[in-house]
Scaffold this active site. Structure first.
Site, PDB file in Angstrom:
ATOM      1  N   THR A   8      32.424  62.504  -8.158  1.00 34.04           N
ATOM      2  CA  THR A   8      31.758  61.334  -8.752  1.00 34.04           C
ATOM      3  C   THR A   8      31.385  60.334  -7.676  1.00 34.04           C
ATOM      4  O   THR A   8      32.034  60.253  -6.640  1.00 34.04           O
ATOM      5  CB  THR A   8      32.662  60.634  -9.792  1.00 34.04           C
ATOM      6  OG1 THR A   8      31.913  59.602 -10.454  1.00 34.04           O
ATOM      7  CG2 THR A   8      33.895  60.025  -9.164  1.00 34.04           C
ATOM      8  N   ASN A   9      30.318  59.579  -7.954  1.00 35.05           N
ATOM      9  CA  ASN A   9      29.955  58.440  -7.115  1.00 35.05           C
ATOM     10  C   ASN A   9      30.257  57.134  -7.827  1.00 35.05           C
ATOM     11  O   ASN A   9      29.957  56.061  -7.318  1.00 35.05           O
ATOM     12  CB  ASN A   9      28.450  58.483  -6.783  1.00 35.05           C
ATOM     13  CG  ASN A   9      28.190  59.381  -5.587  1.00 35.05           C
ATOM     14  OD1 ASN A   9      28.919  59.334  -4.601  1.00 35.05           O
ATOM     15  ND2 ASN A   9      27.161  60.205  -5.678  1.00 35.05           N
ATOM     16  N   ASP A  69      31.779  64.357 -17.229  1.00 32.93           N
ATOM     17  CA  ASP A  69      30.594  63.728 -17.783  1.00 32.93           C
ATOM     18  C   ASP A  69      31.026  63.098 -19.087  1.00 32.93           C
ATOM     19  O   ASP A  69      31.807  63.693 -19.841  1.00 32.93           O
ATOM     20  CB  ASP A  69      29.459  64.737 -18.003  1.00 32.93           C
ATOM     21  CG  ASP A  69      28.108  64.033 -18.076  1.00 32.93           C
ATOM     22  OD1 ASP A  69      27.921  63.020 -17.359  1.00 32.93           O
ATOM     23  OD2 ASP A  69      27.235  64.479 -18.836  1.00 32.93           O
ATOM     24  N   TYR A 151      29.886  50.702 -21.107  1.00 35.27           N
ATOM     25  CA  TYR A 151      29.820  50.204 -22.483  1.00 35.27           C
ATOM     26  C   TYR A 151      31.133  49.562 -22.955  1.00 35.27           C
ATOM     27  O   TYR A 151      31.260  49.220 -24.132  1.00 35.27           O
ATOM     28  CB  TYR A 151      29.451  51.358 -23.430  1.00 35.27           C
ATOM     29  CG  TYR A 151      28.085  51.965 -23.173  1.00 35.27           C
ATOM     30  CD1 TYR A 151      26.944  51.448 -23.781  1.00 35.27           C
ATOM     31  CD2 TYR A 151      27.926  53.066 -22.327  1.00 35.27           C
ATOM     32  CE1 TYR A 151      25.691  51.992 -23.554  1.00 35.27           C
ATOM     33  CE2 TYR A 151      26.675  53.629 -22.090  1.00 35.27           C
ATOM     34  CZ  TYR A 151      25.568  53.093 -22.709  1.00 35.27           C
ATOM     35  OH  TYR A 151      24.330  53.642 -22.475  1.00 35.27           O
ATOM     36  N   LYS A 172      43.858  50.734 -21.591  1.00 36.00           N
ATOM     37  CA  LYS A 172      42.661  51.561 -21.833  1.00 36.00           C
ATOM     38  C   LYS A 172      42.966  53.027 -21.526  1.00 36.00           C
ATOM     39  O   LYS A 172      42.704  53.916 -22.342  1.00 36.00           O
ATOM     40  CB  LYS A 172      41.474  51.073 -20.993  1.00 36.00           C
ATOM     41  CG  LYS A 172      40.241  51.965 -21.162  1.00 36.00           C
ATOM     42  CD  LYS A 172      39.077  51.637 -20.219  1.00 36.00           C
ATOM     43  CE  LYS A 172      37.992  52.719 -20.318  1.00 36.00           C
ATOM     44  NZ  LYS A 172      36.904  52.576 -19.352  1.00 36.00           N
ATOM     45  N   ARG A 178      38.752  59.361 -21.244  1.00 33.71           N
ATOM     46  CA  ARG A 178      39.044  59.884 -19.900  1.00 33.71           C
ATOM     47  C   ARG A 178      40.546  60.056 -19.705  1.00 33.71           C
ATOM     48  O   ARG A 178      40.989  61.012 -19.063  1.00 33.71           O
ATOM     49  CB  ARG A 178      38.440  58.971 -18.823  1.00 33.71           C
ATOM     50  CG  ARG A 178      38.494  59.571 -17.417  1.00 33.71           C
ATOM     51  CD  ARG A 178      37.632  58.817 -16.402  1.00 33.71           C
ATOM     52  NE  ARG A 178      36.223  58.830 -16.768  1.00 33.71           N
ATOM     53  CZ  ARG A 178      35.589  57.832 -17.360  1.00 33.71           C
ATOM     54  NH1 ARG A 178      36.211  56.707 -17.604  1.00 33.71           N
ATOM     55  NH2 ARG A 178      34.330  57.955 -17.692  1.00 33.71           N
TER      56      ARG A 178
END
Ligand code: ITT
Length: 190
Positions: A8-9, A69, A151, A172, A178
């Site tokens: 990931t970036n 993703d 979001y 979270k 995730r």
């Protein structure tokens, strides 16, 4: 401590995964392995895009790795923005524009039901494995909070009266898409 590459970036995602996987793993991002390319996400599913990112790193850089993703699926918008969540407002990675468009498109909708879905693809040698994680919730009418990213200021998980952006990272991660996908990843890696 084991090295593991997360394709990931997105610095926010990297930080979340580091917190979730904990001290047993040294999580390297794309920048850390000398990859500053924007990997094209051309698939029409979360699984497809996660696989593309993981394969890209394995084939060009030689590392076993995982990629995620994530999509936000809104019932009143027939599942949009879904796999196009990062590009909802057109220009990639403009979270403020994405959130503004989402609120505009939902302005006359009473059904605010939505969910985040994360798919993680793990490539080890020749083997590709997938795990996923989902959190159900609803889209608020205004932005609340400044933690998190994307979001988060408009997503209120079911059973809570605050958005993800009003929770601290630990809270979270304990219930998020995730967090749930990464718990399964941790079991796979163990
Ligand atoms: P990489 O492909 O480099 O991993 P990305 O930012 O493109 O990073 P995704 O395609 O997975 O990541 O994310 C799709 C969109 O969903 C993007 O706009 C994010 O801001 C948003 N998003 C992802 N995870 C989120 C989370 O935990 N909370 C809020 N928004 C999130």
């Amino acid at each position: 401590m084991k090295d593991i590459v997360f394709a990931t970036n997105n610095a926010h995602k990297l930080e979340e995964i580091r917190q979730i996987l904990g001290a047993d793993y040294n999580v390297l991002g794309l920048h850390d392995i000398g990859c500053d390319e924007d990997i094209p996400e051309t698939a029409e599913t979360l699984e497809g895009n996660a696989e593309i990112k993981a394969r890209w790193v394995k084939e060009r850089y030689g590392y076993d790795c995982f990629a995620d993703d994530t999509g936000l699926e809104v019932d009143a918008l027939a599942g949009a923005p879904g796999v196009y969540s990062a590009r909802y407002a057109g220009s990639a990675h403009d979270s403020a524009a994405n959130v503004a468009l989402l609120l505009k498109n939902l302005s006359d909708k009473d059904n605010r039901k939505a969910r985040f879905r994360t798919v993680i693809a793990l490539v080890r040698g020749e083997e590709m494995t997938f795990v996923d994680g989902v959190v159900e919730g609803s889209i608020t009418r205004e932005l609340h909070g400044s933690n998190g990213f994307g979001y988060d200021p408009v997503f209120m998980p079911d059973g809570y009266d605050v958005t993800f952006a009003e929770m601290d990272a630990e809270a979270k991660n304990a219930i998020s898409h995730r967090g749930r996908a990464t718990a399964k990843l941790r079991d796979l890696l163990a």
